[in-house]
Scaffold this motif. Structure first.
Motif, PDB file in Angstrom:
ATOM      1  N   GLN A  52      -4.903  -6.761  -3.723  1.00 27.34           N
ATOM      2  CA  GLN A  52      -3.685  -6.288  -4.395  1.00 27.34           C
ATOM      3  C   GLN A  52      -4.015  -5.302  -5.508  1.00 27.34           C
ATOM      4  O   GLN A  52      -3.231  -4.406  -5.801  1.00 27.34           O
ATOM      5  CB  GLN A  52      -2.894  -7.463  -4.955  1.00 27.34           C
ATOM      6  CG  GLN A  52      -2.292  -8.327  -3.879  1.00 27.34           C
ATOM      7  CD  GLN A  52      -1.603  -9.558  -4.450  1.00 27.34           C
ATOM      8  OE1 GLN A  52      -1.782  -9.901  -5.606  1.00 27.34           O
ATOM      9  NE2 GLN A  52      -0.819 -10.212  -3.619  1.00 27.34           N
ATOM     10  N   LYS A  53      -5.200  -5.452  -6.122  1.00 24.28           N
ATOM     11  CA  LYS A  53      -5.594  -4.572  -7.223  1.00 24.28           C
ATOM     12  C   LYS A  53      -6.024  -3.190  -6.740  1.00 24.28           C
ATOM     13  O   LYS A  53      -5.937  -2.219  -7.493  1.00 24.28           O
ATOM     14  CB  LYS A  53      -6.732  -5.206  -8.016  1.00 24.28           C
ATOM     15  CG  LYS A  53      -6.348  -6.515  -8.661  1.00 24.28           C
ATOM     16  CD  LYS A  53      -7.545  -7.153  -9.311  1.00 24.28           C
ATOM     17  CE  LYS A  53      -7.199  -8.547  -9.793  1.00 24.28           C
ATOM     18  NZ  LYS A  53      -8.370  -9.283 -10.252  1.00 24.28           N
ATOM     19  N   VAL A  54      -6.498  -3.084  -5.508  1.00 27.23           N
ATOM     20  CA  VAL A  54      -7.039  -1.803  -5.032  1.00 27.23           C
ATOM     21  C   VAL A  54      -6.116  -1.070  -4.065  1.00 27.23           C
ATOM     22  O   VAL A  54      -6.337   0.108  -3.792  1.00 27.23           O
ATOM     23  CB  VAL A  54      -8.429  -1.999  -4.375  1.00 27.23           C
ATOM     24  CG1 VAL A  54      -9.427  -2.494  -5.387  1.00 27.23           C
ATOM     25  CG2 VAL A  54      -8.356  -2.936  -3.196  1.00 27.23           C
ATOM     26  N   LEU A  55      -5.091  -1.740  -3.563  1.00 26.52           N
ATOM     27  CA  LEU A  55      -4.174  -1.082  -2.627  1.00 26.52           C
ATOM     28  C   LEU A  55      -3.146  -0.243  -3.387  1.00 26.52           C
ATOM     29  O   LEU A  55      -2.690  -0.639  -4.458  1.00 26.52           O
ATOM     30  CB  LEU A  55      -3.439  -2.124  -1.773  1.00 26.52           C
ATOM     31  CG  LEU A  55      -4.282  -2.841  -0.740  1.00 26.52           C
ATOM     32  CD1 LEU A  55      -3.481  -3.969  -0.104  1.00 26.52           C
ATOM     33  CD2 LEU A  55      -4.761  -1.879   0.320  1.00 26.52           C
ATOM     34  N   PRO A  56      -2.776   0.909  -2.854  1.00 29.70           N
ATOM     35  CA  PRO A  56      -1.759   1.722  -3.534  1.00 29.70           C
ATOM     36  C   PRO A  56      -0.392   1.040  -3.475  1.00 29.70           C
ATOM     37  O   PRO A  56      -0.067   0.337  -2.525  1.00 29.70           O
ATOM     38  CB  PRO A  56      -1.755   3.031  -2.736  1.00 29.70           C
ATOM     39  CG  PRO A  56      -2.296   2.675  -1.408  1.00 29.70           C
ATOM     40  CD  PRO A  56      -3.249   1.536  -1.620  1.00 29.70           C
ATOM     41  N   ALA A  57       0.402   1.255  -4.512  1.00 28.39           N
ATOM     42  CA  ALA A  57       1.744   0.667  -4.561  1.00 28.39           C
ATOM     43  C   ALA A  57       2.668   1.349  -3.555  1.00 28.39           C
ATOM     44  O   ALA A  57       3.558   0.708  -2.987  1.00 28.39           O
ATOM     45  CB  ALA A  57       2.313   0.785  -5.966  1.00 28.39           C
ATOM     46  N   HIS A  58       2.458   2.640  -3.331  1.00 24.08           N
ATOM     47  CA  HIS A  58       3.292   3.392  -2.407  1.00 24.08           C
ATOM     48  C   HIS A  58       2.402   4.148  -1.422  1.00 24.08           C
ATOM     49  O   HIS A  58       1.353   4.667  -1.794  1.00 24.08           O
ATOM     50  CB  HIS A  58       4.177   4.393  -3.145  1.00 24.08           C
ATOM     51  CG  HIS A  58       5.109   3.742  -4.111  1.00 24.08           C
ATOM     52  ND1 HIS A  58       6.232   3.076  -3.715  1.00 24.08           N
ATOM     53  CD2 HIS A  58       5.069   3.636  -5.460  1.00 24.08           C
ATOM     54  CE1 HIS A  58       6.849   2.598  -4.774  1.00 24.08           C
ATOM     55  NE2 HIS A  58       6.159   2.926  -5.849  1.00 24.08           N
TER      56      HIS A  58
END
Length: 72
Positions: A44-50
């Motif tokens: 969750q920390k490394v994935l882009p929000a969009h």
């Protein structure tokens, strides 16, 4: 207009930049699914929000919803 016999199947498959974009999008979506599990919560920390797409500016606009009367 080309006939169906002259069309090659490669015309219907993503290639080049489209293939790279599709692969990147699949990786982000798979990462979001895996991040729901405890062992992969760090994703969750490394994935882009969009996910980047060409219509980002249009999608930032607020949508207007209009109620239409229902005819019974």
């Amino acid at each position: 207009m080309p006939s169906l016999g002259t069309l090659s199947p490669e015309k219907f498959f993503p290639n080049g930049h489209h293939r790279d974009t599709l692969t990147n999008t699949y990786c982000v979506l798979l990462g979001r699914i895996l991040a729901e599990f405890k062992d992969f919560s760090w994703l969750q920390k490394v994935l882009p929000a969009h996910i980047y797409h060409p219509y980002q500016t249009e999608m930032r606009q607020k949508s207007e919803v209009f109620q239409l009367p229902i005819i019974l």
